[in-house]
Design an enzyme around this catalytic site. Sequence first.
Site, PDB file in Angstrom:
ATOM      1  N   PRO A   1       4.596  -0.534   0.703  1.00  0.00           N
ATOM      2  CA  PRO A   1       3.642  -1.373   0.365  1.00  0.00           C
ATOM      3  C   PRO A   1       2.140  -0.670   0.087  1.00  0.00           C
ATOM      4  CG  PRO A   1       3.939  -1.117   2.809  1.00  0.00           C
ATOM      5  CD  PRO A   1       5.054  -0.330   2.148  1.00  0.00           C
ATOM      6  N   ARG A   2       1.614  -1.304  -0.837  1.00  0.00           N
ATOM      7  CA  ARG A   2       0.396  -0.925  -1.594  1.00  0.00           C
ATOM      8  C   ARG A   2      -0.425  -0.365  -0.295  1.00  0.00           C
ATOM      9  NH1 ARG A   2      -1.302   1.891  -5.826  1.00  0.00           N
ATOM     10  NH2 ARG A   2      -3.509   1.857  -6.285  1.00  0.00           N
TER      11      ARG A   2
ATOM     12  N   PRO B   1       2.249   2.821 -14.164  1.00  0.00           N
ATOM     13  CA  PRO B   1       3.841   3.161 -14.587  1.00  0.00           C
ATOM     14  C   PRO B   1       3.759   4.868 -15.043  1.00  0.00           C
ATOM     15  CG  PRO B   1       2.843   2.216 -16.510  1.00  0.00           C
ATOM     16  CD  PRO B   1       1.679   2.108 -15.391  1.00  0.00           C
ATOM     17  N   LEU B   2       2.763   5.497 -15.301  1.00  0.00           N
ATOM     18  CA  LEU B   2       3.002   6.889 -15.574  1.00  0.00           C
ATOM     19  C   LEU B   2       3.234   7.662 -14.452  1.00  0.00           C
ATOM     20  CD1 LEU B   2      -0.120   7.054 -17.930  1.00  0.00           C
ATOM     21  CD2 LEU B   2       2.345   6.665 -18.595  1.00  0.00           C
ATOM     22  N   GLU B   3       3.024   7.189 -13.055  1.00  0.00           N
ATOM     23  CA  GLU B   3       3.372   7.928 -12.070  1.00  0.00           C
ATOM     24  C   GLU B   3       4.831   8.051 -11.697  1.00  0.00           C
ATOM     25  OE1 GLU B   3      -0.667   7.066  -9.322  1.00  0.00           O
ATOM     26  OE2 GLU B   3       1.113   5.802  -9.058  1.00  0.00           O
TER      27      GLU B   3
ATOM     28  N   GLY C   1      -0.193   8.741   1.122  1.00  0.00           N
ATOM     29  CA  GLY C   1      -0.003   9.963   0.133  1.00  0.00           C
ATOM     30  C   GLY C   1       1.635  10.508  -0.075  1.00  0.00           C
ATOM     31  N   GLU C   2       2.423   9.671  -0.030  1.00  0.00           N
ATOM     32  CA  GLU C   2       3.842  10.149   0.020  1.00  0.00           C
ATOM     33  C   GLU C   2       4.662   9.519  -1.165  1.00  0.00           C
ATOM     34  OE1 GLU C   2       5.842  12.013   3.760  1.00  0.00           O
ATOM     35  OE2 GLU C   2       5.683   9.782   4.041  1.00  0.00           O
TER      36      GLU C   2
ATOM     37  N   GLU D   1      -8.104   6.517  -9.770  1.00  0.00           N
ATOM     38  CA  GLU D   1      -9.349   7.131 -10.507  1.00  0.00           C
ATOM     39  C   GLU D   1      -9.591   8.568 -10.205  1.00  0.00           C
ATOM     40  OE1 GLU D   1      -9.842   4.412  -8.853  1.00  0.00           O
ATOM     41  OE2 GLU D   1     -10.029   2.940 -10.297  1.00  0.00           O
TER      42      GLU D   1
END
Length: 439
Positions: A274-275, A342-344, A316-317, A69
């Site tokens: 991993p998330r 999926p836009l990332e 952050g990578e 967000e």
Amino acid sequence: MTTPLREPLGLKIYRTVSRAAEPVAAFALDRRLKAGKEDPARIGERKGRPVRPRPPGKLIWIHGASVGESLSVIPLVARLRAGRADTRFLVTTGTVTSAQLMEDRLPDGAFHQFIPLDHPDYVSGFLQHWRPDAAIFVESEFWPNLILAARKHAPFMALVNGRISPGSFEDWKRQPNAIRFLLSSFDLILAQDRQNAERLSELAGRTVQSLGNLKYAAPALPGDADAAAKLAGDIGPRRVWLAASTHPGEEEQIFAAAALLKTDYPDLLTIVTPRHPKRGGDVRALAETAGFTTANRARQEPVTPDTDVYIADTLGELGLFYRVCDISFIGGSLTDKGGHNPLEPARLASAVLHGPHIFNFVETYAAMRASGGAALARNEREIASAVRRLFADYKTRNAMTLAAKNYAEQKAESVLADICDALNPLFEPREAGAAKAGA
């Protein structure tokens, strides 16, 4: 004139109980602090005790709970502030990771604070200090004390990119008066897609429209160019693919797909992010049980020619790995998590594969599949088949990555422009004592 709604008894009870539960809230914060989930230097912000002074002039408050967000907030702030040098923007989030991103990436005229916990005194301290002229909640969980107190302080409130999962929708349907009262606090509600617009319309008892997903407009994820070059050099000419933002129950299928692929590509490298990076050890154990040689980025272990699985368990990578891999399977979609953005990967020219559980981004994935920028793979065999096809056919892979990138770029400008147009009342004078929706 519409009759104002009365606050339901359930919400009154929640607010009363939460006020008495301040020791519990303080204890929860202390546990999070010890677990490294809070910033010790800024813990006061979580209790509604800001140190930073309020800037003079008009102040717009935008809240985005977590990393996804908050990233979508950045272009929104930049567009809204354009030509309005006298307006400042307060952006709040609730996680350390998102705070770090905001500190690095917010434009001039905007600053970050942690959102207070949903305790009446914490919320009151926050609002009395900042006195926002308007409040914009992006996606947002529905915290009653925060929303209802904000309604009393802010002349204008909006819920932008509103989303409610099917599970939460069913839960709220059992408390129809409570959720309708909460949603009546917002002057404007914009959903991120048609499915969420329909769910929010039913809960709010009013028509909710969708102008598109604000995440279309988020900037590309950052990635250190030197780190990307080093990793690409370590990988060399090997075949490589990425399983991004995976959850428990998914890595087993990823490793099963990797085992199938290694029969055709013995030097295959599988990268798994991993998330939740703290799961790096668990993911390593799963990979080793499957017979793979592993390396963990968090342990600063390098990729060598013998590495089968590289576990990118750092914060952050993700943008770095999307840049290195032009085939990405997006996690949260093999189990009932609803999928991730999926836009990332699309913005960074990576072909997108996903599983069947994508309720968070149904329309986005459908449109990307229609454009040729994404493909569905339901299980390990379909994942292996899709990756194998993309490895073998450069033209197909290139067309897929180009279609994904074009789709992300084309949608970004139109969605951002439409949402900002809808938010124009933020900057229009309002009559003193003007009626507030649902107040």
